[in-house]
Design an enzyme around this catalytic site. Structure first.
Site, PDB file in Angstrom:
ATOM      1  N   SER A 196       5.153  -6.968   3.363  1.00  0.00           N
ATOM      2  CA  SER A 196       5.701  -7.327   4.674  1.00  0.00           C
ATOM      3  C   SER A 196       6.482  -8.646   4.595  1.00  0.00           C
ATOM      4  O   SER A 196       6.235  -9.471   3.708  1.00  0.00           O
ATOM      5  CB  SER A 196       4.558  -7.457   5.683  1.00  0.00           C
ATOM      6  OG  SER A 196       3.649  -8.435   5.233  1.00  0.00           O
ATOM      7  N   LYS A 256      -1.263  -7.068  -9.502  1.00  0.00           N
ATOM      8  CA  LYS A 256      -2.274  -7.047  -8.437  1.00  0.00           C
ATOM      9  C   LYS A 256      -1.875  -5.934  -7.473  1.00  0.00           C
ATOM     10  O   LYS A 256      -0.961  -6.073  -6.671  1.00  0.00           O
ATOM     11  CB  LYS A 256      -2.339  -8.400  -7.701  1.00  0.00           C
ATOM     12  CG  LYS A 256      -3.681  -8.609  -7.094  1.00  0.00           C
ATOM     13  CD  LYS A 256      -3.845  -8.682  -5.617  1.00  0.00           C
ATOM     14  CE  LYS A 256      -2.948  -8.295  -4.554  1.00  0.00           C
ATOM     15  NZ  LYS A 256      -3.484  -7.201  -3.723  1.00  0.00           N
ATOM     16  N   PHE A 268       0.804  -1.225   0.000  1.00  0.00           N
ATOM     17  CA  PHE A 268       0.000   0.000   0.000  1.00  0.00           C
ATOM     18  C   PHE A 268       0.837   1.275   0.000  1.00  0.00           C
ATOM     19  O   PHE A 268       0.348   2.340  -0.342  1.00  0.00           O
ATOM     20  CB  PHE A 268      -0.939   0.007   1.228  1.00  0.00           C
ATOM     21  CG  PHE A 268      -0.260   0.435   2.507  1.00  0.00           C
ATOM     22  CD1 PHE A 268      -0.033   1.776   2.792  1.00  0.00           C
ATOM     23  CD2 PHE A 268       0.185  -0.498   3.437  1.00  0.00           C
ATOM     24  CE1 PHE A 268       0.608   2.178   3.954  1.00  0.00           C
ATOM     25  CE2 PHE A 268       0.825  -0.111   4.597  1.00  0.00           C
ATOM     26  CZ  PHE A 268       1.041   1.234   4.852  1.00  0.00           C
ATOM     27  N   CYS A 309       9.537   1.873   3.401  1.00  0.00           N
ATOM     28  CA  CYS A 309      10.393   0.751   3.792  1.00  0.00           C
ATOM     29  C   CYS A 309      11.821   1.239   4.032  1.00  0.00           C
ATOM     30  O   CYS A 309      12.645   0.491   4.548  1.00  0.00           O
ATOM     31  CB  CYS A 309      10.373  -0.332   2.735  1.00  0.00           C
ATOM     32  SG  CYS A 309      11.014   0.257   1.188  1.00  0.00           S
ATOM     33  N   GLU A 331       9.114  -3.953  13.153  1.00  0.00           N
ATOM     34  CA  GLU A 331       8.729  -2.906  12.196  1.00  0.00           C
ATOM     35  C   GLU A 331       7.417  -2.279  12.673  1.00  0.00           C
ATOM     36  O   GLU A 331       6.404  -2.970  12.787  1.00  0.00           O
ATOM     37  CB  GLU A 331       8.541  -3.502  10.798  1.00  0.00           C
ATOM     38  CG  GLU A 331       8.131  -2.441   9.786  1.00  0.00           C
ATOM     39  CD  GLU A 331       8.052  -2.952   8.346  1.00  0.00           C
ATOM     40  OE1 GLU A 331       7.537  -4.055   8.131  1.00  0.00           O
ATOM     41  OE2 GLU A 331       8.517  -2.227   7.449  1.00  0.00           O
ATOM     42  N   GLU A 382      -5.003  -3.789  -2.277  1.00  0.00           N
ATOM     43  CA  GLU A 382      -6.444  -3.523  -2.218  1.00  0.00           C
ATOM     44  C   GLU A 382      -6.749  -2.275  -1.392  1.00  0.00           C
ATOM     45  O   GLU A 382      -7.857  -1.751  -1.438  1.00  0.00           O
ATOM     46  CB  GLU A 382      -7.193  -4.748  -1.666  1.00  0.00           C
ATOM     47  CG  GLU A 382      -6.856  -5.161  -0.232  1.00  0.00           C
ATOM     48  CD  GLU A 382      -5.623  -6.066  -0.135  1.00  0.00           C
ATOM     49  OE1 GLU A 382      -4.678  -5.907  -0.931  1.00  0.00           O
ATOM     50  OE2 GLU A 382      -5.608  -6.932   0.773  1.00  0.00           O
TER      51      GLU A 382
HETATM   52  P1  NAD Z   1       1.369  -6.675   3.008  1.00  0.00           P
HETATM   53  O1  NAD Z   1       2.392  -7.735   3.074  1.00  0.00           O
HETATM   54  O2  NAD Z   1       0.264  -6.688   4.002  1.00  0.00           O
HETATM   55  O3  NAD Z   1       0.637  -6.701   1.568  1.00  0.00           O
HETATM   56  C1  NAD Z   1       1.378  -6.639   0.373  1.00  0.00           C
HETATM   57  C2  NAD Z   1       0.599  -7.328  -0.734  1.00  0.00           C
HETATM   58  O4  NAD Z   1       0.432  -8.706  -0.396  1.00  0.00           O
HETATM   59  C3  NAD Z   1      -0.798  -6.765  -0.959  1.00  0.00           C
HETATM   60  O5  NAD Z   1      -1.018  -6.680  -2.341  1.00  0.00           O
HETATM   61  C4  NAD Z   1      -1.717  -7.791  -0.301  1.00  0.00           C
HETATM   62  O6  NAD Z   1      -2.950  -7.918  -0.968  1.00  0.00           O
HETATM   63  C5  NAD Z   1      -0.938  -9.086  -0.418  1.00  0.00           C
HETATM   64  N1  NAD Z   1      -1.154  -9.976   0.726  1.00  0.00           N
HETATM   65  C6  NAD Z   1      -1.353  -9.622   2.024  1.00  0.00           C
HETATM   66  N2  NAD Z   1      -1.467 -10.720   2.798  1.00  0.00           N
HETATM   67  C7  NAD Z   1      -1.333 -11.788   1.983  1.00  0.00           C
HETATM   68  C8  NAD Z   1      -1.359 -13.187   2.197  1.00  0.00           C
HETATM   69  N3  NAD Z   1      -1.534 -13.715   3.410  1.00  0.00           N
HETATM   70  N4  NAD Z   1      -1.187 -13.998   1.139  1.00  0.00           N
HETATM   71  C9  NAD Z   1      -1.001 -13.504  -0.091  1.00  0.00           C
HETATM   72  N5  NAD Z   1      -0.969 -12.167  -0.357  1.00  0.00           N
HETATM   73  C10 NAD Z   1      -1.137 -11.326   0.665  1.00  0.00           C
HETATM   74  O7  NAD Z   1       2.152  -5.279   3.036  1.00  0.00           O
HETATM   75  P2  NAD Z   1       1.550  -3.801   3.112  1.00  0.00           P
HETATM   76  O8  NAD Z   1       1.020  -3.565   4.472  1.00  0.00           O
HETATM   77  O9  NAD Z   1       0.675  -3.523   1.941  1.00  0.00           O
HETATM   78  O10 NAD Z   1       2.879  -2.938   2.883  1.00  0.00           O
HETATM   79  C11 NAD Z   1       3.736  -2.572   3.926  1.00  0.00           C
HETATM   80  C12 NAD Z   1       4.920  -3.488   4.008  1.00  0.00           C
HETATM   81  O11 NAD Z   1       5.638  -3.466   2.770  1.00  0.00           O
HETATM   82  C13 NAD Z   1       5.925  -3.071   5.057  1.00  0.00           C
HETATM   83  O12 NAD Z   1       6.358  -4.219   5.739  1.00  0.00           O
HETATM   84  C14 NAD Z   1       7.062  -2.457   4.259  1.00  0.00           C
HETATM   85  O13 NAD Z   1       8.324  -2.501   4.876  1.00  0.00           O
HETATM   86  C15 NAD Z   1       7.027  -3.299   3.040  1.00  0.00           C
HETATM   87  N6  NAD Z   1       7.689  -2.657   1.903  1.00  0.00           N
HETATM   88  C16 NAD Z   1       8.930  -3.119   1.547  1.00  0.00           C
HETATM   89  C17 NAD Z   1       9.613  -2.527   0.499  1.00  0.00           C
HETATM   90  C18 NAD Z   1      10.978  -3.009   0.105  1.00  0.00           C
HETATM   91  O14 NAD Z   1      11.490  -2.583  -0.907  1.00  0.00           O
HETATM   92  N7  NAD Z   1      11.594  -3.903   0.865  1.00  0.00           N
HETATM   93  C19 NAD Z   1       9.019  -1.475  -0.190  1.00  0.00           C
HETATM   94  C20 NAD Z   1       7.747  -1.041   0.183  1.00  0.00           C
HETATM   95  C21 NAD Z   1       7.094  -1.651   1.241  1.00  0.00           C
END
Ligand code: NAD
Length: 492
Positions: free
Chosen positions: A236, A183, A159, A291, A392, A186
């Site tokens: 994450s 994708k 997000f 991040c 985090e 959401e």
């Molecule tokens: P998230 O892991 O909750 O969701 C990311 C994506 O995964 C979304 O599209 C979501 O629909 C999908 N998703 C969520 N749960 C899932 C599951 N159980 N099975 C399959 N798909 C699933 O992350 P978020 O809250 O949207 O984003 C924040 C996180 O992203 C933070 O941890 C941040 O550090 C990380 N991030 C990392 C970088 C990097 O380059 N390392 C860059 C940006 C964000």
């Protein structure tokens, strides 16, 4: 296609974009898309079914051969057209990012700029995709290595950068001749929905770029579809680990960027007037939801007292509010539940004995009482064992740990399971070199608070912040999105 002067208050129900068509999802499951600054719904997003994901993958699969045989220079020209459309609509896109994510308009403008830069780099595909050759590897025998696209790639986005993160993959994947299914998160589906109308206008053949809205069901559909050859994920760490395992078990290429806990070291010789504004931007820019955000300040020796006071005093002056107001320094966090989670971390910091020297819990934003705001929050006298120094938080909460020397600071960083970014503020080249040489993090800042790589460098990450080998963007992208084939020739 011109810039829209006004932002909308209601973007309606999101559609999927499959095979060059806007398609209503038949899914009964949907979510409200919230504007976190106001707490109001600005649209709805369907949570697409596996069948709908399969339709998108099928479209991408069918489009592959024609696109793969399109000369790279022609593929680059369509990317150039997309770049122009992004450029013309940059302000509108930035405003949408503010609406659905909550960051400030300046941050959002920076995000659009980063997306444009990724497209610019990918337009170099005819040169960047070249292989290499050597005559006479043996008498009369030549050998060369060619790069070829592989098929359908999928990307799953987080997000916190609704628009930039998809562009870490989209232009490189399709520039190399693959087709693509995105994708988006959401929580923030509107920006990429808008981008798809620019994709449509740019002239990509149907099926080359597709978008499917959804959640875990859609993600699992992509992971399990045998026609998807590779998966890029950003989000994450627990989800990154899951996706890495499930997709690689099925023989796909996978690159998964995970979560972060980033440390900033201030040495006794740091220039405080330069360091403090960098700390503000690193810890509180985008409400700490980057991040690459700074999360723990390791203050070495004598710098601790003056830096702590200046940092807290400057953070207290930050204006919190709706990011469409140009005077605002920091917006809300993404959702009510995420705010509750952040408040839980603040409670934990207090309970574990850190000293709260700036408390953002009671922040009030005029006109937007329902927004998900948390003001800049700083803990002093934290220890490396405390939860706030280890996990985090992904919010505007910083912790200061006083340390004796650089060795101690680097030891704390080394003990952390994450390895996304770390920065040092110093006037000493020796300290900076030691830091760069030793610290196990993918992105290192030297007198830089947010060490964000440009699109022509890889966005790295180590330890639990990255699962895979080849990273996003830069030269890594051309390796991830192509297969190397070796040809050995002899003519009788
Ligand atoms: P998230 O892991 O909750 O969701 C990311 C994506 O995964 C979304 O599209 C979501 O629909 C999908 N998703 C969520 N749960 C899932 C599951 N159980 N099975 C399959 N798909 C699933 O992350 P978020 O809250 O949207 O984003 C924040 C996180 O992203 C933070 O941890 C941040 O550090 C990380 N991030 C990392 C970088 C990097 O380059 N390392 C860059 C940006 C964000």
């Amino acid at each position: 296609m011109t810039v829209l002067p006004e932002v909308k208050q209601d973007y309606g129900r999101m559609c999927n974009y499959i095979n060059g068509q806007w398609v209503e999802s038949g899914s009964a499951r949907e979510l409200d898309v919230m504007n976190p600054s106001t707490g109001e719904s600005i649209g709805t997003v369907p949570l697409s079914t596996k069948k709908e994901v399969d339709e998108a993958v099928e479209a991408a699969h069918n489009a592959f051969w024609q696109w793969r045989t399109t000369p790279p220079i022609n593929r680059a020209r369509v990317l150039m057209a997309l770049r122009e459309l992004l450029e013309k609509n940059r302000e509108e896109l930035a405003r949408i990012v503010v609406q659905e994510h909550g960051k400030t308009i300046d941050d959002a403008r920076g995000e659009v700029q980063r997306a444009i830069e990724a497209v610019e780099v990918a337009t170099g595909i005819p040169s960047l995709m070249m292989g290499y050759n050597l005559e006479d590897v043996s008498a009369g025998i030549d050998e060369y290595c060619i790069r070829q696209p592989l098929g359908v790639f999928a990307a799953i986005a987080p997000f916190n950068f609704p628009l930039m993160v998809p562009f870490w993959f989209l232009p490189f994947a399709i520039g190399c001749g693959n087709t693509f299914v995105l994708k988006p998160s959401e929580q923030v589906p509107i920006s990429m929905q808008r981008v798809m109308s620019l994709v449509e206008a740019a002239g990509f053949p149907p099926g080359v770029v597709n978008l499917v809205n959804g959640d875990k069901e859609a993600v699992d559909g992509l992971l399990d579809n045998p026609k998807v050859v590779g998966v890029s994920f950003v989000g994450s760490s627990p989800v990154a680990r899951y996706i890495y395992r499930r997709a690689s078990e099925q023989g796909k290429r996978v690159q998964c960027q995970g979560g972060a806990k980033n440390f900033i070291v201030a040495m006794p010789d740091a220039d405080l007037d330069q360091t403090v504004p960098n700390l503000l931007s690193s810890f509180f820019g985008s409400a700490g939801e980057r991040c690459l955000a700074g999360s723990v300040l390791l203050a070495v020796g004598d710098v601790y007292e003056p830096l702590k006071d200046k940092f807290a005093a400057a953070a207290a002056k930050m204006k919190v509010g709706y990011g469409l107001d140009e005077s605002v320094d920091m917006g809300p966090v993404i959702s009510k539940s995420h705010r509750d989670r952040i408040l839980g971390y603040i409670d934990k910091g207090i309970a574990e004995g850190a000293k709260l020297i700036l408390d953002g819990r009671q922040v009030k934003v005029a006109n937007y009482p329902e927004g998900y705001y948390v003001g800049p929050t700083i803990f002093d006298k934290a220890t490396p064992q405390m939860t706030i120094a280890r996990e985090e938080i992904f919010g505007p909460v910083g912790a200061i740990i006083p340390v004796e020397d650089l060795e101690e600071a680097m030891g704390i960083i080394d003990d952390c399971p994450f390895g996304n970014a770390a920065s040092i503020f110093t006037g000493s080249g020796k300290a900076a070199r030691t830091f760069q040489y030793t610290v196990r993090c993918g992105n290192i800042g030297i007198n830089i608070g947010v060490a964000a790589p440009m699109a022509f460098f890889p966005f790295s990450g180590m330890k639990d912040s990255f699962f895979g080998d080849l990273h996003a963007q830069g030269r890594d992208a051309f390796n991830f999105f192509t297969e190397r084939k070796v040809v050995i020739t002899r003519w009788f």
